[in-house]
Design a protein around this motif. Structure first.
Motif, PDB file in Angstrom:
ATOM      1  N   UNK A  44     -27.158 -21.788   6.160  1.00 43.82           N
ATOM      2  CA  UNK A  44     -26.957 -20.647   7.054  1.00 43.82           C
ATOM      3  C   UNK A  44     -26.040 -21.071   8.202  1.00 43.82           C
ATOM      4  N   UNK A  45     -25.269 -20.122   8.692  1.00 42.76           N
ATOM      5  CA  UNK A  45     -24.390 -20.395   9.831  1.00 42.76           C
ATOM      6  C   UNK A  45     -25.224 -20.469  11.105  1.00 42.76           C
ATOM      7  N   UNK A  46     -24.882 -21.417  11.971  1.00 44.32           N
ATOM      8  CA  UNK A  46     -25.598 -21.560  13.228  1.00 44.32           C
ATOM      9  C   UNK A  46     -26.599 -22.705  13.178  1.00 44.32           C
ATOM     10  N   UNK A  47     -27.069 -23.092  14.351  1.00 41.73           N
ATOM     11  CA  UNK A  47     -28.010 -24.199  14.486  1.00 41.73           C
ATOM     12  C   UNK A  47     -29.152 -23.785  15.418  1.00 41.73           C
ATOM     13  N   UNK A  48     -30.248 -24.530  15.428  1.00 39.42           N
ATOM     14  CA  UNK A  48     -31.322 -24.220  16.370  1.00 39.42           C
ATOM     15  C   UNK A  48     -30.830 -24.262  17.812  1.00 39.42           C
ATOM     16  N   UNK A  49     -31.549 -23.578  18.684  1.00 41.21           N
ATOM     17  CA  UNK A  49     -31.128 -23.432  20.073  1.00 41.21           C
ATOM     18  C   UNK A  49     -30.866 -24.780  20.749  1.00 41.21           C
ATOM     19  N   UNK A  50     -31.711 -25.763  20.452  1.00 40.53           N
ATOM     20  CA  UNK A  50     -31.546 -27.059  21.127  1.00 40.53           C
ATOM     21  C   UNK A  50     -30.303 -27.825  20.668  1.00 40.53           C
ATOM     22  N   UNK A  51     -29.645 -27.346  19.585  1.00 34.48           N
ATOM     23  CA  UNK A  51     -28.437 -28.004  19.070  1.00 34.48           C
ATOM     24  C   UNK A  51     -27.158 -27.268  19.453  1.00 34.48           C
ATOM     25  N   UNK A  52     -27.266 -26.077  20.013  1.00 30.08           N
ATOM     26  CA  UNK A  52     -26.084 -25.249  20.242  1.00 30.08           C
ATOM     27  C   UNK A  52     -25.107 -25.904  21.210  1.00 30.08           C
ATOM     28  N   UNK A  53     -23.805 -25.736  20.893  1.00 23.84           N
ATOM     29  CA  UNK A  53     -22.754 -26.258  21.753  1.00 23.84           C
ATOM     30  C   UNK A  53     -22.430 -27.724  21.565  1.00 23.84           C
ATOM     31  N   UNK A 111     -26.675 -24.964   9.468  1.00 25.21           N
ATOM     32  CA  UNK A 111     -27.998 -25.514   9.184  1.00 25.21           C
ATOM     33  C   UNK A 111     -28.268 -25.476   7.684  1.00 25.21           C
ATOM     34  N   UNK A 112     -28.775 -26.586   7.161  1.00 26.63           N
ATOM     35  CA  UNK A 112     -29.227 -26.636   5.770  1.00 26.63           C
ATOM     36  C   UNK A 112     -30.739 -26.824   5.785  1.00 26.63           C
ATOM     37  N   UNK A 113     -31.431 -25.897   5.171  1.00 26.23           N
ATOM     38  CA  UNK A 113     -32.888 -25.993   5.060  1.00 26.23           C
ATOM     39  C   UNK A 113     -33.251 -26.401   3.639  1.00 26.23           C
ATOM     40  N   UNK A 114     -33.989 -27.479   3.540  1.00 29.49           N
ATOM     41  CA  UNK A 114     -34.450 -27.982   2.255  1.00 29.49           C
ATOM     42  C   UNK A 114     -35.891 -27.521   2.046  1.00 29.49           C
ATOM     43  N   UNK A 115     -36.149 -26.854   0.936  1.00 26.21           N
ATOM     44  CA  UNK A 115     -37.510 -26.468   0.573  1.00 26.21           C
ATOM     45  C   UNK A 115     -37.948 -27.281  -0.640  1.00 26.21           C
TER      46      UNK A 115
END
Length: 237
Positions: A44-53, A111-115
């Motif tokens: 998905x495009x984008x990262x968690x808030x703590x990673x932004x910027x 972001x890559x989420x592994x399930x």
């Protein structure tokens, strides 16, 4: 003689079935003997808030076992309303291992989420999950490159994992359920294809282990992971 008839260093039959699901950017069914795990990698495009910027990407993982993955049915954790401590510990381990494998700066703010979903458990579900997840991750990264989401392959190296232990006084590799449930010592080793250690988790279950036994287990694990990485690469070829 081990219950399975394997030698001390012999791992279970290992297979990877890539593109196991239709929709995920990367997916694989990994089988270590009778342990079977579906691993999917979703982008998905984008990262968690703590990673932004920061101009870096993120890799995270979730892990779960289907209710009848084991000999008796277990309730879904969603039905209980919370994840168990074991589940949280394993999914954090998977995430740490895979983040080590990737240059997050080259991933961009994605972001890559592994399930990792265990459909059948016969020992070594966390090590199978890490090993299969790495293959799914590579396919997801190749998808991103083909789509133009990233320009450079951010993979640093392959990552794999295996369980080792002391069973009836002997160091053995890739424990199945019978061995795992009766082992004097149980250890999980996560390594890179270059032979460097990412994580070691070792516990004396029945009796303390010596430094010499620890060395034996580590040597077996290192040898097994070499074999496992070869199989990962063969599957990806």
């Amino acid at each position: 003689m081990r219950p399975s008839g394997r030698t001390a260093s012999q791992i279970r039959p290992l297979t990877f079935t890539r593109q196991f699901t239709a929709h995920a950017e990367g997916s694989v069914l990994v089988e270590f003997g009778n342990t079977k795990v579906i691993c999917t990698a979703s982008v998905v495009e984008g990262v968690p808030r703590f990673m932004k910027g920061q101009g870096k990407g993120w890799i995270t993982a979730e892990y779960g076992m289907l209710p009848r993955a084991t000999h008796t049915r277990n309730d879904r954790e969603a039905a209980r309303g919370k994840q168990g401590g074991r589940t949280m510990e394993i999914q954090r381990l998977i995430g740490r291992a895979l983040r080590t494998a990737v240059n997050l700066k080259l991933l961009g703010e994605n972001t890559i989420t592994i399930d990792c979903d265990v459909i059948q458990a016969d020992g070594g579900t966390r090590t199978a999950s890490i090993t299969g997840a790495c293959v799914a991750l590579v396919d997801a990264l190749n998808f991103m490159r083909a789509k133009g989401t990233i320009k450079t392959n951010p993979l640093n190296f392959m990552v794999a994992a295996v369980s080792v232990g002391i069973y009836k006084g002997t160091a053995v590799a890739d424990l199945d359920y019978i061995e795992d449930s009766n082992a004097d010592t149980d250890m999980n080793i996560v390594m890179t294809e270059t032979g460097k250690v990412i994580e070691i988790q070792g516990t004396a279950e029945e009796a303390p282990f010596s430094f010499e036994e620890m060395q034996q287990m580590f040597d077996l694990g290192k040898h097994a992971i070499r074999e496992i990485v070869d199989e990962q690469k063969r599957a990806l070829a």
